[in-house]
Write an enzyme that holds these catalytic residues in place. Structure first.
Site, PDB file in Angstrom:
ATOM      1  N   GLU A  47      26.210  45.555 -57.300  1.00 18.64           N
ATOM      2  CA  GLU A  47      24.911  45.322 -57.956  1.00 18.64           C
ATOM      3  C   GLU A  47      23.835  46.016 -57.117  1.00 18.64           C
ATOM      4  OE1 GLU A  47      23.431  41.435 -56.988  1.00 18.64           O
ATOM      5  OE2 GLU A  47      22.293  41.248 -58.849  1.00 18.64           O
ATOM      6  N   ASN A 110      17.743  44.018 -64.130  1.00 17.10           N
ATOM      7  CA  ASN A 110      18.814  44.203 -63.150  1.00 17.10           C
ATOM      8  C   ASN A 110      20.016  44.661 -63.971  1.00 17.10           C
ATOM      9  OD1 ASN A 110      20.793  44.026 -61.208  1.00 17.10           O
ATOM     10  ND2 ASN A 110      20.113  42.044 -60.396  1.00 17.10           N
ATOM     11  N   LYS A 127      21.422  42.044 -66.569  1.00 14.85           N
ATOM     12  CA  LYS A 127      21.781  40.747 -66.007  1.00 14.85           C
ATOM     13  C   LYS A 127      21.106  39.598 -66.757  1.00 14.85           C
ATOM     14  CE  LYS A 127      22.081  38.482 -61.482  1.00 14.85           C
ATOM     15  NZ  LYS A 127      21.805  38.705 -60.017  1.00 14.85           N
ATOM     16  N   GLU A 146      14.529  37.311 -57.828  1.00 15.58           N
ATOM     17  CA  GLU A 146      15.004  38.001 -59.039  1.00 15.58           C
ATOM     18  C   GLU A 146      14.256  37.518 -60.271  1.00 15.58           C
ATOM     19  OE1 GLU A 146      19.627  38.032 -57.842  1.00 15.58           O
ATOM     20  OE2 GLU A 146      19.134  39.160 -59.631  1.00 15.58           O
ATOM     21  N   CYS A 176      26.642  39.774 -60.503  1.00 16.85           N
ATOM     22  CA  CYS A 176      26.415  38.778 -59.471  1.00 16.85           C
ATOM     23  C   CYS A 176      26.427  37.342 -59.966  1.00 16.85           C
ATOM     24  CB  CYS A 176      25.142  39.106 -58.711  1.00 16.85           C
ATOM     25  SG  CYS A 176      25.242  38.438 -57.061  1.00 16.85           S
ATOM     26  N   ASN A 201      25.497  40.864 -54.774  1.00 17.38           N
ATOM     27  CA  ASN A 201      24.838  40.753 -53.462  1.00 17.38           C
ATOM     28  C   ASN A 201      24.702  39.255 -53.219  1.00 17.38           C
ATOM     29  OD1 ASN A 201      22.974  43.493 -52.564  1.00 17.38           O
ATOM     30  ND2 ASN A 201      23.771  43.466 -54.638  1.00 17.38           N
TER      31      ASN A 201
HETATM   32  N1  ING Z   1      23.033  36.560 -55.677  1.00 19.56           N
HETATM   33  C1  ING Z   1      23.635  35.291 -55.485  1.00 19.56           C
HETATM   34  C2  ING Z   1      24.849  35.038 -56.343  1.00 19.56           C
HETATM   35  O1  ING Z   1      24.822  34.412 -57.382  1.00 19.56           O
HETATM   36  C3  ING Z   1      23.345  32.888 -55.196  1.00 19.56           C
HETATM   37  C4  ING Z   1      22.640  34.168 -55.598  1.00 19.56           C
HETATM   38  C5  ING Z   1      23.953  32.783 -53.936  1.00 19.56           C
HETATM   39  C6  ING Z   1      23.399  31.856 -56.089  1.00 19.56           C
HETATM   40  C7  ING Z   1      24.643  31.595 -53.587  1.00 19.56           C
HETATM   41  C8  ING Z   1      24.080  30.671 -55.762  1.00 19.56           C
HETATM   42  C9  ING Z   1      24.695  30.543 -54.502  1.00 19.56           C
HETATM   43  O2  ING Z   1      25.905  35.435 -55.861  1.00 19.56           O
HETATM   44  C10 ING Z   1      22.685  37.203 -56.823  1.00 19.56           C
HETATM   45  N2  ING Z   1      22.142  38.430 -56.673  1.00 19.56           N
HETATM   46  O3  ING Z   1      22.834  36.712 -57.927  1.00 19.56           O
END
Ligand code: ING
Length: 315
Positions: A47, A110, A127, A146, A176, A201
């Site tokens: 991503e 995104n 996204k 985001e 993601c 990410n």
């Molecule tokens: N990053 C993370 C993901 O869903 C996140 C945000 C991290 C959400 C950890 C929940 C827990 O992997 C992106 N860019 O969506």
């Protein structure tokens, strides 16, 4: 019959805030060349693969936000990647920040694109599940904006028929946070998707619930493996990994079989290519048996359950 395609998951290590797109595209091309040398028909990038993960910072001025976006793809800084893919005759999935004029106004998404081995645009995805928040939250060690910088995707979860070698397959894309939601895979699965391509990410630190930090790798693979198994599809999950501008990002990019087994996984948090010969016909082991939707899944049942949402009887 075995419709095998050789897929490369091209994990990226950190991208510095100061790294130019040209420098990053050079890394993408190196990985693409390695993928071709290892027989890949298709290579999958993370991503937002052209820049550092900029939603970790708060930017007041929109024109500064917009510097992280691509107004055209390919553009001056990315043409070299498209040219090299054409020269090598290899398809690719690329995640990037899309800025476009649509409906008379500027839009920000995104986005990921799927490009064929003759350089044709096979499909685009924007996204849908945008995590994070919209305002600067000073208590956080880093932001996750985001919801501020992107609009929710407006293309649904489309499925694409494509050939990256002599075999035709049905492909889908996600980005993601989408991979955490079962609907993502089910909407693709209901369209017969045989391989889902998903860049991510993912910071190891989840500020809202830090006691879950040690579970990030588990939740990543849990989501990818469940999605693959419950819909009988290959899933390719590709990370931007490593400590990027002080933020530790999960690696463990992997290729998951329709059985839910991880068949290949990165072992570093740097630029690393893993490859797998994926037999798309193996999807049938699941789609025609345990998760045969026509045979075992009565949509009416679900409508009934949803409509009777008041069904929880008081004690
Ligand atoms: N990053 C993370 C993901 O869903 C996140 C945000 C991290 C959400 C950890 C929940 C827990 O992997 C992106 N860019 O969506």
């Amino acid at each position: 019959m075995s419709r095998k395609i050789i897929v490369g998951a091209a994990q990226l290590g950190p991208i510095a805030r100061s790294d130019s797109r040209r420098v990053v595209v050079g890394r993408l091309i190196e990985l693409m060349r390695e993928a071709k040398a290892r027989g890949c028909d298709l290579v999958v990038y993370p991503e937002l693969a052209l820049t550092t993960f900029f939603p970790r910072w708060y930017f007041e001025a929109q024109d500064e936000v917009d510097t992280w976006f691509e107004r055209e793809l390919p553009g001056p800084d990315t043409q070299a990647l498209f040219d090299e893919a054409l020269r090598l005759s290899i398809g690719f999935y690329l995640g990037y920040a899309e800025l476009t004029e649509q409906g008379g106004r500027v839009r920000h998404f995104n986005t990921s694109v799927l490009v064929g081995k003759r350089g044709e645009l096979i499909g685009k995805y924007r996204k849908i599940h945008l995590p994070g928040h919209t305002e600067n939250e000073a208590w956080r060690p880093f932001q996750h904006l985001e919801k501020r910088y992107f609009e929710r995707g407006d293309l649904g979860f489309p499925a694409f028929q494509a050939k990256f070698n002599e075999h035709q397959g049905i492909f889908g894309m996600a980005l993601c946070n989408d991979r955490r939601w079962p609907e993502t895979y089910r909407v693709l699965g209901l369209q017969g998707v045989e391989m889902a391509l998903i860049g991510y990410n993912t910071p190891l630190h989840y500020a809202q619930v830090p006691e879950h930090d040690h579970l990030q790798a588990f939740h990543n693979h849990l989501s990818l493996q469940a999605g693959a198994y419950q819909n009988g599809m290959w899933v390719v999950g590709v990370a931007k990994a490593g400590i990027e501008e002080g933020c530790d990002l999960l690696g463990q990019s992997c290729i998951v079989a329709p059985t839910g087994e991880i068949v290949s996984m990165c072992s570093t948090v740097e630029d690393e290519l893993i490859t797998e010969s994926c037999n798309l016909d193996r999807c049938r082991e699941i789609k025609e048996n345990v998760f045969n939707f026509e045979l075992h899944r009565e949509p009416d049942t679900y409508r009934l359950i949803v409509e009777t949402k008041g069904a929880i009887k008081p004690l």
